[in-house]
Design a protein around this motif. Structure first.
Motif, mmCIF file in Angstrom:
data_model
loop_
_atom_site.group_PDB
_atom_site.id
_atom_site.type_symbol
_atom_site.label_atom_id
_atom_site.label_comp_id
_atom_site.label_asym_id
_atom_site.label_seq_id
_atom_site.Cartn_x
_atom_site.Cartn_y
_atom_site.Cartn_z
ATOM 1 N N ARG A 39 0.832 -1.210 0.000
ATOM 2 C CA ARG A 39 0.000 0.000 0.000
ATOM 3 C C ARG A 39 0.862 1.253 0.000
ATOM 4 O O ARG A 39 0.632 2.176 -0.773
ATOM 5 C CB ARG A 39 -0.920 -0.006 1.225
ATOM 6 C CG ARG A 39 -1.940 1.119 1.181
ATOM 7 C CD ARG A 39 -2.720 1.217 2.479
ATOM 8 N NE ARG A 39 -1.885 1.710 3.552
ATOM 9 C CZ ARG A 39 -1.740 1.088 4.733
ATOM 10 N NH1 ARG A 39 -2.356 -0.055 4.980
ATOM 11 N NH2 ARG A 39 -0.969 1.615 5.652
ATOM 12 N N GLU A 40 1.881 1.274 0.841
ATOM 13 C CA GLU A 40 2.701 2.486 0.958
ATOM 14 C C GLU A 40 3.551 2.737 -0.284
ATOM 15 O O GLU A 40 4.081 3.819 -0.458
ATOM 16 C CB GLU A 40 3.574 2.390 2.219
ATOM 17 C CG GLU A 40 2.707 2.532 3.474
ATOM 18 C CD GLU A 40 3.453 2.309 4.801
ATOM 19 O OE1 GLU A 40 2.815 2.501 5.839
ATOM 20 O OE2 GLU A 40 4.640 1.935 4.786
ATOM 21 N N ASN A 41 3.673 1.720 -1.131
ATOM 22 C CA ASN A 41 4.476 1.885 -2.334
ATOM 23 C C ASN A 41 3.646 1.774 -3.613
ATOM 24 O O ASN A 41 4.186 1.498 -4.695
ATOM 25 C CB ASN A 41 5.649 0.900 -2.324
ATOM 26 C CG ASN A 41 6.648 1.259 -1.228
ATOM 27 O OD1 ASN A 41 7.461 2.159 -1.384
ATOM 28 N ND2 ASN A 41 6.531 0.595 -0.080
ATOM 29 N N ASN A 42 2.331 1.958 -3.446
ATOM 30 C CA ASN A 42 1.410 2.054 -4.593
ATOM 31 C C ASN A 42 1.353 0.841 -5.511
ATOM 32 O O ASN A 42 1.232 0.987 -6.725
ATOM 33 C CB ASN A 42 1.729 3.297 -5.433
ATOM 34 C CG ASN A 42 1.647 4.552 -4.610
ATOM 35 O OD1 ASN A 42 0.693 4.722 -3.831
ATOM 36 N ND2 ASN A 42 2.645 5.403 -4.718
ATOM 37 N N PHE A 43 1.438 -0.357 -4.921
ATOM 38 C CA PHE A 43 1.190 -1.556 -5.724
ATOM 39 C C PHE A 43 -0.318 -1.831 -5.690
ATOM 40 O O PHE A 43 -0.975 -1.559 -4.682
ATOM 41 C CB PHE A 43 1.958 -2.760 -5.150
ATOM 42 C CG PHE A 43 3.438 -2.677 -5.405
ATOM 43 C CD1 PHE A 43 3.972 -3.126 -6.614
ATOM 44 C CD2 PHE A 43 4.297 -2.131 -4.452
ATOM 45 C CE1 PHE A 43 5.340 -3.038 -6.855
ATOM 46 C CE2 PHE A 43 5.661 -2.035 -4.703
ATOM 47 C CZ PHE A 43 6.187 -2.492 -5.905
ATOM 48 N N ASN A 44 -0.861 -2.383 -6.782
ATOM 49 C CA ASN A 44 -2.300 -2.665 -6.832
ATOM 50 C C ASN A 44 -2.627 -4.031 -6.269
ATOM 51 O O ASN A 44 -3.749 -4.296 -5.870
ATOM 52 C CB ASN A 44 -2.823 -2.625 -8.276
ATOM 53 C CG ASN A 44 -2.486 -1.345 -8.974
ATOM 54 O OD1 ASN A 44 -1.607 -1.289 -9.830
ATOM 55 N ND2 ASN A 44 -3.164 -0.290 -8.586
ATOM 56 N N VAL A 45 -1.644 -4.925 -6.287
ATOM 57 C CA VAL A 45 -1.934 -6.295 -5.869
ATOM 58 C C VAL A 45 -0.663 -6.978 -5.351
ATOM 59 O O VAL A 45 0.432 -6.713 -5.833
ATOM 60 C CB VAL A 45 -2.606 -7.078 -7.049
ATOM 61 C CG1 VAL A 45 -1.825 -6.972 -8.323
ATOM 62 C CG2 VAL A 45 -2.826 -8.545 -6.735
ATOM 63 N N VAL A 46 -0.856 -7.823 -4.325
ATOM 64 C CA VAL A 46 0.248 -8.649 -3.817
ATOM 65 C C VAL A 46 0.021 -10.062 -4.342
ATOM 66 O O VAL A 46 -1.056 -10.640 -4.131
ATOM 67 C CB VAL A 46 0.257 -8.713 -2.273
ATOM 68 C CG1 VAL A 46 1.370 -9.644 -1.782
ATOM 69 C CG2 VAL A 46 0.429 -7.334 -1.656
ATOM 70 N N ALA A 47 1.000 -10.619 -5.035
ATOM 71 C CA ALA A 47 0.869 -11.989 -5.561
ATOM 72 C C ALA A 47 1.721 -12.938 -4.739
ATOM 73 O O ALA A 47 2.887 -12.650 -4.456
ATOM 74 C CB ALA A 47 1.309 -12.021 -7.025
#
Ligand code: AMP
Ligand code: FES
Ligand code: ZN
Length: 288
Positions: free
Chosen positions: A145-153
């Motif tokens: 979230r803090e690094n602006n990723f849309n999804v964790v895989a």
């Protein structure tokens, strides 16, 4: 045995699909399998920024290599859990993986949050694996979230999902649906979408792929891992009934869990089920 596609010497007989393939045709087959699965379940969407959580094991290494082949925009995240030799070997593998794939690697260390999994083991043996799961999910979500990723895989495989389901059913426990879904949309803005691109892929398929393609991974397993009885049951059934695991997962009626009111941890502000989140509760045990 000969490759069904080209007639060369086969390296693997995939009983679930009724075909044998050689070392050139197998990776193509495997990549297409993952691609189709990602599409079928909408596991990843186009133009998403993906944070691929890699443990150094074969499954998440295979995942990262396929995401690269399929052209996804992603970075790697490795969490150093502080489990002595296991963590050192794992970090070496993910550094090699990052170099080979030419993908950025982010390394976060649990000790920077005040404890390691080995500390947790010494203090509260029973909680080692569940506490480790809490720590990993917390760090993955917050970093994403803090690094602006849309999804964790993550590299969870078909055996992970099926063995989890069987274990819970056998224990009479109400299934926690989130763990069974190929993609979890967030129920709060502080939560980042979680996805399992290898949801339908087996460990053996991943192993063959990393071996044939020389993808870095470590065979060293976590010394605190619980006994793999339920996984062995799944392998046993699969051996007797090829195709069982994949059919089982497709047949699973998956219902999304209902989520109640959302609380935020009074210490760190992340999503919590009570006043303080599970991660801060762990952390507090190591204070002072
Ligand atoms: P496990 O919980 O060990 O079965 O791992 C499931 C998935 O979680 C792996 O396939 C990875 O995607 C991710 N994972 C496990 N350990 C780590 C770690 N130390 N750092 C980053 N991701 C991890
Ligand atoms: Fe978490 Fe082993 S990797 S306890
Ligand atoms: Zn907290």
């Amino acid at each position: 045995m000969k490759c069904k596609r080209c007639g060369k010497k086969a390296i693997a007989h995939l009983r679930a699909y009724g075909i044998a393939l050689c070392e050139e045709c197998y990776p193509e087959f495997y990549i297409r399998l993952v691609k189709r699965s990602i599409k079928r379940y909408g596991i990843l969407k186009e133009n998403e920024r993906v944070l691929a959580a890699v443990s150094g094991g074969k499954d998440s290494s295979a995942m990262a290599a396929v995401l690269k082949e399929l052209g996804y925009d992603f970075e790697l995240l490795y969490i150093d859990l502080g489990i002595e030799e296991y963590s050192e070997e794992s970090e070496k593998a993910v550094r090699d993986l990052s170099g080979l794939l030419d993908v950025s690697l982010n390394v976060l260390r649990l000790r920077d949050y005040g404890f390691t999994i080995s500390d947790l083991r010494r203090k509260w043996r029973r909680k080692t694996c569940s506490g480790c799961g809490v720590a990993k999910r917390y760090i993955m979500n917050r970093f994403a979230r803090e690094n602006n990723f849309n999804v964790v895989a993550t590299g969870h495989t078909v055996e992970d999902v099926v063995s989890f389901y069987l274990k819970n059913i056998a224990g009479g426990i109400k299934i926690w649906a989130e763990k069974l879904l190929p993609r979890n949309e967030p129920f709060d803005e502080k939560i980042v979408t979680r996805a399992k691109p290898m949801f339908e892929i087996s460990e053996r398929e991943n192993m063959l792929f990393v071996l044939v393609r020389n993808i870095p991974f470590t065979p060293v397993e976590c010394p605190y891992a619980p006994s793999p009885e339920w996984k062995e049951i799944v392998y046993d059934i699969e051996r007797k009934k090829p195709g069982f695991t994949k059919n089982f997962i497709r047949g699973l009626l998956i219902e999304k869990g209902e989520f109640g009111e959302v609380n935020y941890c009074r210490i760190c502000g992340e999503v919590a089920s009570g006043d303080v989140c599970a991660f801060c509760k762990l952390r507090m045990r190591f204070e002072g």
